[in-house]
Design a protein around this motif. Structure first.
Motif, PDB file in Angstrom:
ATOM      1  N   LYS A  25       0.818  -1.203   0.000  1.00 41.16           N
ATOM      2  CA  LYS A  25       0.000   0.000   0.000  1.00 41.16           C
ATOM      3  C   LYS A  25       0.861   1.266   0.000  1.00 41.16           C
ATOM      4  O   LYS A  25       0.516   2.265  -0.631  1.00 41.16           O
ATOM      5  CB  LYS A  25      -0.923   0.018   1.228  1.00 41.16           C
ATOM      6  CG  LYS A  25      -2.040  -1.016   1.203  1.00 41.16           C
ATOM      7  CD  LYS A  25      -2.843  -0.974   2.490  1.00 41.16           C
ATOM      8  CE  LYS A  25      -3.930  -2.025   2.513  1.00 41.16           C
ATOM      9  NZ  LYS A  25      -4.673  -2.016   3.806  1.00 41.16           N
ATOM     10  N   ARG A  26       1.975   1.197   0.714  1.00 38.55           N
ATOM     11  CA  ARG A  26       2.843   2.380   0.829  1.00 38.55           C
ATOM     12  C   ARG A  26       3.802   2.523  -0.352  1.00 38.55           C
ATOM     13  O   ARG A  26       4.171   3.631  -0.722  1.00 38.55           O
ATOM     14  CB  ARG A  26       3.646   2.317   2.137  1.00 38.55           C
ATOM     15  CG  ARG A  26       2.812   2.430   3.388  1.00 38.55           C
ATOM     16  CD  ARG A  26       3.697   2.642   4.606  1.00 38.55           C
ATOM     17  NE  ARG A  26       4.527   1.478   4.877  1.00 38.55           N
ATOM     18  CZ  ARG A  26       4.189   0.488   5.704  1.00 38.55           C
ATOM     19  NH1 ARG A  26       3.015   0.523   6.321  1.00 38.55           N
ATOM     20  NH2 ARG A  26       5.011  -0.525   5.909  1.00 38.55           N
ATOM     21  N   ASN A  27       4.193   1.375  -0.928  1.00 40.64           N
ATOM     22  CA  ASN A  27       5.179   1.393  -2.019  1.00 40.64           C
ATOM     23  C   ASN A  27       4.761   0.429  -3.132  1.00 40.64           C
ATOM     24  O   ASN A  27       5.403  -0.616  -3.342  1.00 40.64           O
ATOM     25  CB  ASN A  27       6.564   0.999  -1.487  1.00 40.64           C
ATOM     26  CG  ASN A  27       7.108   1.980  -0.473  1.00 40.64           C
ATOM     27  OD1 ASN A  27       7.586   3.050  -0.832  1.00 40.64           O
ATOM     28  ND2 ASN A  27       7.029   1.610   0.791  1.00 40.64           N
ATOM     29  N   PRO A  28       3.703   0.754  -3.858  1.00 38.81           N
ATOM     30  CA  PRO A  28       3.264  -0.142  -4.938  1.00 38.81           C
ATOM     31  C   PRO A  28       4.274  -0.157  -6.079  1.00 38.81           C
ATOM     32  O   PRO A  28       4.970   0.847  -6.310  1.00 38.81           O
ATOM     33  CB  PRO A  28       1.942   0.479  -5.384  1.00 38.81           C
ATOM     34  CG  PRO A  28       2.052   1.921  -5.035  1.00 38.81           C
ATOM     35  CD  PRO A  28       2.853   1.964  -3.761  1.00 38.81           C
ATOM     36  N   PRO A  29       4.379  -1.282  -6.796  1.00 35.25           N
ATOM     37  CA  PRO A  29       5.305  -1.339  -7.936  1.00 35.25           C
ATOM     38  C   PRO A  29       4.976  -0.293  -8.990  1.00 35.25           C
ATOM     39  O   PRO A  29       5.872   0.259  -9.623  1.00 35.25           O
ATOM     40  CB  PRO A  29       5.084  -2.756  -8.492  1.00 35.25           C
ATOM     41  CG  PRO A  29       4.491  -3.531  -7.358  1.00 35.25           C
ATOM     42  CD  PRO A  29       3.676  -2.558  -6.585  1.00 35.25           C
ATOM     43  N   SER A  30       3.690  -0.027  -9.182  1.00 37.80           N
ATOM     44  CA  SER A  30       3.254   1.020 -10.108  1.00 37.80           C
ATOM     45  C   SER A  30       1.874   1.486  -9.691  1.00 37.80           C
ATOM     46  O   SER A  30       1.138   0.767  -9.007  1.00 37.80           O
ATOM     47  CB  SER A  30       3.224   0.493 -11.553  1.00 37.80           C
ATOM     48  OG  SER A  30       2.272  -0.550 -11.679  1.00 37.80           O
TER      49      SER A  30
END
Length: 351
Positions: A25-30
């Motif tokens: 949620k904080r660091n999605p791939p895109s």
């Protein structure tokens, strides 16, 4: 001890799953609307930073702004169709986007609260996002129904009346049913809603012509035939059992070899089992005869009181095939012998 370790492992598994979910949620791939930049820090770790994509930013803002002001289901459908083309995303994905707090530079924690993301530059104000969530909750049932309706297929796949091939299905606009069409013969097409209306109209006419008493008579005759068979089998088995018991008493004594006695007794038990089975079958058939009579009375009473869903269930049983022509539909029924002769409109004009 084993139970404690098992529970501990399950608990730890859930914690890991939760941490991974929060990390995504904080660091999605895109993420639509953002450009991602990965910066390597002095300690060797990397940090992802997200900035608005100018090619998508304005369209996303407009999507949220328009959705926050909707007052009807039709307005929602129009907005989804509009941004489906602009953002090149399907309806379900657009609804996911409208539910994504990452666009506000926040993520939703397990406590249900929104938490600030310092590595994200927001596209949508948090208050606007919350207004959209209110609208989504308010119209949730209508939205789901409208999307489901667009994917709804017919109870039976029709065929082209000209080339006899199955028609292809094209999903409808949100809030509208799809269409069956022939890729070779363009005029041979029909919407799901029109097809279902015609099926029910035709089925109601057919049910008025059905000869329920003929079905009852044939069924009762078949049951009676089976009853006679089991009655005959019962008499023969009783006769054989009686003869074998007399023969057994004449040929064997209590002091006889147990092997020959056991063999004879097993044969007697087999006869008894066959008799019990025949008696059970006879009892079931007699009950079935009564049930058929009760069903006949019930069916003749209920055929004119069927719900739409019950009509569809009957149609699935009675309709053998559906042929779509340019200006009418041909419906083929099973059990033709049980329909009265007369002006039964199986060729139903397309409205």
């Amino acid at each position: 001890m084993e139970t404690w370790y098992g529970l501990s492992a399950q608990f730890e598994g859930r914690r890991i799953s939760t941490r991974l979910s929060d990390a995504r949620k904080r660091n999605p791939p895109s993420m639509i609307g953002f450009k991602k930049k990965v910066i390597k820090q002095e300690n060797g770790q990397t940090q992802r930073f997200y900035t608005p994509d100018p090619d998508k930013k304005d369209e996303l803002i407009n999507l949220f702004t328009e959705f926050a002001n909707v007052e009807s289901r039709d307005q929602i459908f129009n907005i989804l169709m509009k941004y489906k083309a602009l953002l090149d995303r399907k309806e379900f994905r657009l609804l996911d986007i409208l539910r994504t707090p990452f666009l506000t530079a926040h993520y939703e924690g397990t406590d249900g609260a929104y938490h600030k993301l310092s590595n994200v530059e927001p596209i949508i104000p948090l208050e606007l996002f919350k207004k959209v969530q209110t609208k989504l909750d308010e119209f949730e049932h209508g939205i789901n129904h409208g999307i489901s309706l667009s994917y709804k297929t017919a109870i039976k796949t029709p065929i082209c009346g000209k080339c006899q091939k199955e028609l292809k299905f094209k999903k409808g606009q949100i809030g509208e049913t799809g269409i069956y069409y022939c890729s070779k013969h363009k005029k041979y097409s029909i919407s799901v809603i029109d097809l279902h209306e015609i099926i029910i109209e035709s089925l109601k006419l057919e049910l008025c012509k059905i000869k329920v008493e003929s079905i009852q008579k044939i069924t009762q005759n078949a049951i009676t035939k089976q009853i006679k068979y089991f009655q005959k089998d019962l008499v023969e088995n009783y006769s054989q059992l009686e003869s074998f018991c007399i023969k057994f008493s004449q040929q064997h004594k209590p002091t006889d070899d147990s092997r020959s006695v056991n063999k004879a007794m097993n044969k007697i038990h087999n006869f008894k089992d066959r008799l019990a089975s025949s008696e059970t079958q006879l009892s079931s058939l007699q009950n079935l005869k009564e049930e058929v009579n009760a069903l006949y009375r019930f069916v003749t009473f209920m055929l004119t009181r069927l719900t739409e869903q019950e009509h569809f269930e009957l149609a699935d049983l009675l309709i053998a095939g559906i042929g779509v022509h340019a200006d009418y539909i041909v419906i083929h029924y099973y059990f033709n012998d049980f329909f009265e002769e007369g002006d039964v409109r199986k060729n139903v004009p397309v409205k």
